[in-house]
Structures are given as C-alpha cells and as structure tokens.
Design a protein around this motif. Sequence first.
Motif, PDB file in Angstrom:
ATOM      1  N   VAL A 171       0.831  -1.202   0.000  1.00 36.89           N
ATOM      2  CA  VAL A 171       0.000   0.000   0.000  1.00 36.89           C
ATOM      3  C   VAL A 171       0.867   1.253   0.000  1.00 36.89           C
ATOM      4  O   VAL A 171       2.039   1.218   0.342  1.00 36.89           O
ATOM      5  CB  VAL A 171      -0.964   0.053   1.215  1.00 36.89           C
ATOM      6  CG1 VAL A 171      -1.932  -1.096   1.205  1.00 36.89           C
ATOM      7  CG2 VAL A 171      -0.201   0.126   2.517  1.00 36.89           C
ATOM      8  N   VAL A 172       0.235   2.369  -0.375  1.00 41.46           N
ATOM      9  CA  VAL A 172       0.834   3.692  -0.265  1.00 41.46           C
ATOM     10  C   VAL A 172      -0.146   4.534   0.534  1.00 41.46           C
ATOM     11  O   VAL A 172      -1.340   4.566   0.228  1.00 41.46           O
ATOM     12  CB  VAL A 172       1.076   4.322  -1.652  1.00 41.46           C
ATOM     13  CG1 VAL A 172       1.585   5.742  -1.529  1.00 41.46           C
ATOM     14  CG2 VAL A 172       2.035   3.476  -2.462  1.00 41.46           C
ATOM     15  N   ALA A 173       0.357   5.200   1.567  1.00 45.01           N
ATOM     16  CA  ALA A 173      -0.477   6.052   2.405  1.00 45.01           C
ATOM     17  C   ALA A 173      -0.176   7.511   2.078  1.00 45.01           C
ATOM     18  O   ALA A 173       0.973   7.880   1.839  1.00 45.01           O
ATOM     19  CB  ALA A 173      -0.207   5.766   3.874  1.00 45.01           C
ATOM     20  N   ILE A 174      -1.214   8.338   2.078  1.00 44.55           N
ATOM     21  CA  ILE A 174      -1.103   9.753   1.733  1.00 44.55           C
ATOM     22  C   ILE A 174      -1.771  10.561   2.839  1.00 44.55           C
ATOM     23  O   ILE A 174      -2.849  10.199   3.311  1.00 44.55           O
ATOM     24  CB  ILE A 174      -1.817  10.050   0.392  1.00 44.55           C
ATOM     25  CG1 ILE A 174      -1.309   9.141  -0.723  1.00 44.55           C
ATOM     26  CG2 ILE A 174      -1.697  11.517   0.015  1.00 44.55           C
ATOM     27  CD1 ILE A 174       0.140   9.328  -1.081  1.00 44.55           C
ATOM     28  N   ARG A 175      -1.123  11.676   3.243  1.00 45.94           N
ATOM     29  CA  ARG A 175      -1.716  12.544   4.261  1.00 45.94           C
ATOM     30  C   ARG A 175      -1.342  13.998   3.996  1.00 45.94           C
ATOM     31  O   ARG A 175      -0.437  14.304   3.222  1.00 45.94           O
ATOM     32  CB  ARG A 175      -1.261  12.140   5.658  1.00 45.94           C
ATOM     33  CG  ARG A 175       0.184  12.470   5.961  1.00 45.94           C
ATOM     34  CD  ARG A 175       0.568  12.062   7.365  1.00 45.94           C
ATOM     35  NE  ARG A 175       1.952  12.442   7.650  1.00 45.94           N
ATOM     36  CZ  ARG A 175       2.583  12.149   8.756  1.00 45.94           C
ATOM     37  NH1 ARG A 175       1.970  11.438   9.697  1.00 45.94           N
ATOM     38  NH2 ARG A 175       3.824  12.536   8.953  1.00 45.94           N
ATOM     39  N   ASP A 176      -2.037  14.885   4.670  1.00 47.84           N
ATOM     40  CA  ASP A 176      -1.772  16.315   4.618  1.00 47.84           C
ATOM     41  C   ASP A 176      -0.690  16.625   5.651  1.00 47.84           C
ATOM     42  O   ASP A 176      -0.867  16.343   6.845  1.00 47.84           O
ATOM     43  CB  ASP A 176      -3.054  17.071   4.952  1.00 47.84           C
ATOM     44  CG  ASP A 176      -2.919  18.577   4.897  1.00 47.84           C
ATOM     45  OD1 ASP A 176      -1.790  19.094   4.825  1.00 47.84           O
ATOM     46  OD2 ASP A 176      -3.963  19.249   4.937  1.00 47.84           O
ATOM     47  N   SER A 177       0.413  17.209   5.241  1.00 48.19           N
ATOM     48  CA  SER A 177       1.527  17.456   6.166  1.00 48.19           C
ATOM     49  C   SER A 177       1.165  18.446   7.272  1.00 48.19           C
ATOM     50  O   SER A 177       1.782  18.430   8.331  1.00 48.19           O
ATOM     51  CB  SER A 177       2.755  17.959   5.409  1.00 48.19           C
ATOM     52  OG  SER A 177       2.487  19.220   4.819  1.00 48.19           O
ATOM     53  N   TRP A 236      -2.006   3.106  -6.941  1.00 44.34           N
ATOM     54  CA  TRP A 236      -1.221   4.333  -6.810  1.00 44.34           C
ATOM     55  C   TRP A 236      -0.297   4.503  -8.011  1.00 44.34           C
ATOM     56  O   TRP A 236      -0.182   5.590  -8.572  1.00 44.34           O
ATOM     57  CB  TRP A 236      -0.430   4.335  -5.507  1.00 44.34           C
ATOM     58  CG  TRP A 236       0.316   5.617  -5.315  1.00 44.34           C
ATOM     59  CD1 TRP A 236       1.648   5.805  -5.446  1.00 44.34           C
ATOM     60  CD2 TRP A 236      -0.249   6.899  -5.027  1.00 44.34           C
ATOM     61  NE1 TRP A 236       1.966   7.131  -5.233  1.00 44.34           N
ATOM     62  CE2 TRP A 236       0.823   7.819  -4.976  1.00 44.34           C
ATOM     63  CE3 TRP A 236      -1.541   7.354  -4.804  1.00 44.34           C
ATOM     64  CZ2 TRP A 236       0.615   9.165  -4.703  1.00 44.34           C
ATOM     65  CZ3 TRP A 236      -1.736   8.700  -4.531  1.00 44.34           C
ATOM     66  CH2 TRP A 236      -0.666   9.585  -4.488  1.00 44.34           C
ATOM     67  N   ARG A 237       0.364   3.433  -8.416  1.00 50.58           N
ATOM     68  CA  ARG A 237       1.270   3.487  -9.566  1.00 50.58           C
ATOM     69  C   ARG A 237       0.509   3.901 -10.830  1.00 50.58           C
ATOM     70  O   ARG A 237       0.986   4.733 -11.616  1.00 50.58           O
ATOM     71  CB  ARG A 237       1.945   2.133  -9.769  1.00 50.58           C
ATOM     72  CG  ARG A 237       3.081   2.157 -10.755  1.00 50.58           C
ATOM     73  CD  ARG A 237       3.820   0.819 -10.827  1.00 50.58           C
ATOM     74  NE  ARG A 237       4.334   0.396  -9.539  1.00 50.58           N
ATOM     75  CZ  ARG A 237       3.834  -0.617  -8.809  1.00 50.58           C
ATOM     76  NH1 ARG A 237       2.821  -1.327  -9.245  1.00 50.58           N
ATOM     77  NH2 ARG A 237       4.353  -0.934  -7.649  1.00 50.58           N
ATOM     78  N   ALA A 238      -0.673   3.359 -11.029  1.00 51.88           N
ATOM     79  CA  ALA A 238      -1.487   3.718 -12.201  1.00 51.88           C
ATOM     80  C   ALA A 238      -1.881   5.192 -12.151  1.00 51.88           C
ATOM     81  O   ALA A 238      -1.845   5.885 -13.182  1.00 51.88           O
ATOM     82  CB  ALA A 238      -2.725   2.830 -12.269  1.00 51.88           C
ATOM     83  N   PHE A 239      -2.227   5.689 -10.984  1.00 56.29           N
ATOM     84  CA  PHE A 239      -2.597   7.099 -10.816  1.00 56.29           C
ATOM     85  C   PHE A 239      -1.414   8.006 -11.161  1.00 56.29           C
ATOM     86  O   PHE A 239      -1.542   8.947 -11.952  1.00 56.29           O
ATOM     87  CB  PHE A 239      -3.063   7.334  -9.378  1.00 56.29           C
ATOM     88  CG  PHE A 239      -3.264   8.776  -9.027  1.00 56.29           C
ATOM     89  CD1 PHE A 239      -4.321   9.498  -9.550  1.00 56.29           C
ATOM     90  CD2 PHE A 239      -2.392   9.413  -8.165  1.00 56.29           C
ATOM     91  CE1 PHE A 239      -4.502  10.833  -9.226  1.00 56.29           C
ATOM     92  CE2 PHE A 239      -2.562  10.743  -7.831  1.00 56.29           C
ATOM     93  CZ  PHE A 239      -3.623  11.458  -8.362  1.00 56.29           C
ATOM     94  N   VAL A 240      -0.258   7.716 -10.600  1.00 56.89           N
ATOM     95  CA  VAL A 240       0.926   8.535 -10.853  1.00 56.89           C
ATOM     96  C   VAL A 240       1.331   8.466 -12.322  1.00 56.89           C
ATOM     97  O   VAL A 240       1.697   9.488 -12.915  1.00 56.89           O
ATOM     98  CB  VAL A 240       2.087   8.112  -9.923  1.00 56.89           C
ATOM     99  CG1 VAL A 240       3.383   8.800 -10.318  1.00 56.89           C
ATOM    100  CG2 VAL A 240       1.732   8.405  -8.477  1.00 56.89           C
ATOM    101  N   THR A 241       1.223   7.305 -12.920  1.00 58.25           N
ATOM    102  CA  THR A 241       1.545   7.149 -14.345  1.00 58.25           C
ATOM    103  C   THR A 241       0.654   8.050 -15.186  1.00 58.25           C
ATOM    104  O   THR A 241       1.125   8.720 -16.124  1.00 58.25           O
ATOM    105  CB  THR A 241       1.400   5.691 -14.787  1.00 58.25           C
ATOM    106  OG1 THR A 241       2.332   4.899 -14.036  1.00 58.25           O
ATOM    107  CG2 THR A 241       1.656   5.521 -16.267  1.00 58.25           C
ATOM    108  N   GLN A 242      -0.635   8.114 -14.867  1.00 56.28           N
ATOM    109  CA  GLN A 242      -1.558   8.989 -15.608  1.00 56.28           C
ATOM    110  C   GLN A 242      -1.167  10.455 -15.447  1.00 56.28           C
ATOM    111  O   GLN A 242      -1.275  11.214 -16.404  1.00 56.28           O
ATOM    112  CB  GLN A 242      -2.996   8.757 -15.145  1.00 56.28           C
ATOM    113  CG  GLN A 242      -3.581   7.448 -15.596  1.00 56.28           C
ATOM    114  CD  GLN A 242      -3.652   7.358 -17.109  1.00 56.28           C
ATOM    115  OE1 GLN A 242      -4.097   8.283 -17.794  1.00 56.28           O
ATOM    116  NE2 GLN A 242      -3.195   6.249 -17.652  1.00 56.28           N
ATOM    117  N   LEU A 243      -0.713  10.845 -14.273  1.00 56.51           N
ATOM    118  CA  LEU A 243      -0.291  12.231 -14.067  1.00 56.51           C
ATOM    119  C   LEU A 243       0.926  12.562 -14.907  1.00 56.51           C
ATOM    120  O   LEU A 243       1.021  13.642 -15.499  1.00 56.51           O
ATOM    121  CB  LEU A 243       0.046  12.469 -12.589  1.00 56.51           C
ATOM    122  CG  LEU A 243      -1.109  12.454 -11.609  1.00 56.51           C
ATOM    123  CD1 LEU A 243      -0.595  12.634 -10.201  1.00 56.51           C
ATOM    124  CD2 LEU A 243      -2.128  13.527 -11.948  1.00 56.51           C
TER     125      LEU A 243
END
Length: 63
Positions: free
Chosen positions: A31-37, A52-59
């Motif tokens: 997994v990859v976790a994301i938060r607001d710093s 997550w990898r697919a999302f970043v690839t699209q970006l």
Amino acid sequence: MELTDARWRKSTRSGPDGGNCVEAADNLSGVVAIRDSKDPVGPVLVFGSDSWRAFVTQLIERP
C-alpha cells in the motif's frame, strides 16, 4: 490499518515554507499512504500499490 512504521516524505514539489504539502509513505507492504503534512494526526488515504502506480503514471503521461 497500522501506520506506526510509515516513513513519511513530502513531495519534491513542496515549498520550503511547509505550506500546502502532501506526504506519502511508500514503505508499507502493498500500500501507499497519503496525508496532509499540516495535519499529521489527521485522516490518511491508503491506496493499493498498483492503483497508486497507475494514478501517478496517468499524471506523468498527461499532456
């Protein structure tokens, strides 16, 4: 989900003043976790590594 072993890192595009930053922890198994710093004890979004990898690839591929 237990996130005590998460190693958080800020986006390389974050400014030095600590403004609106996103932090990611990609050292967790599967997994990859994301938060607001600005809110490190607040909510965390967790994505499967493949998603997550697919999302970043699209970006990156976006014109």
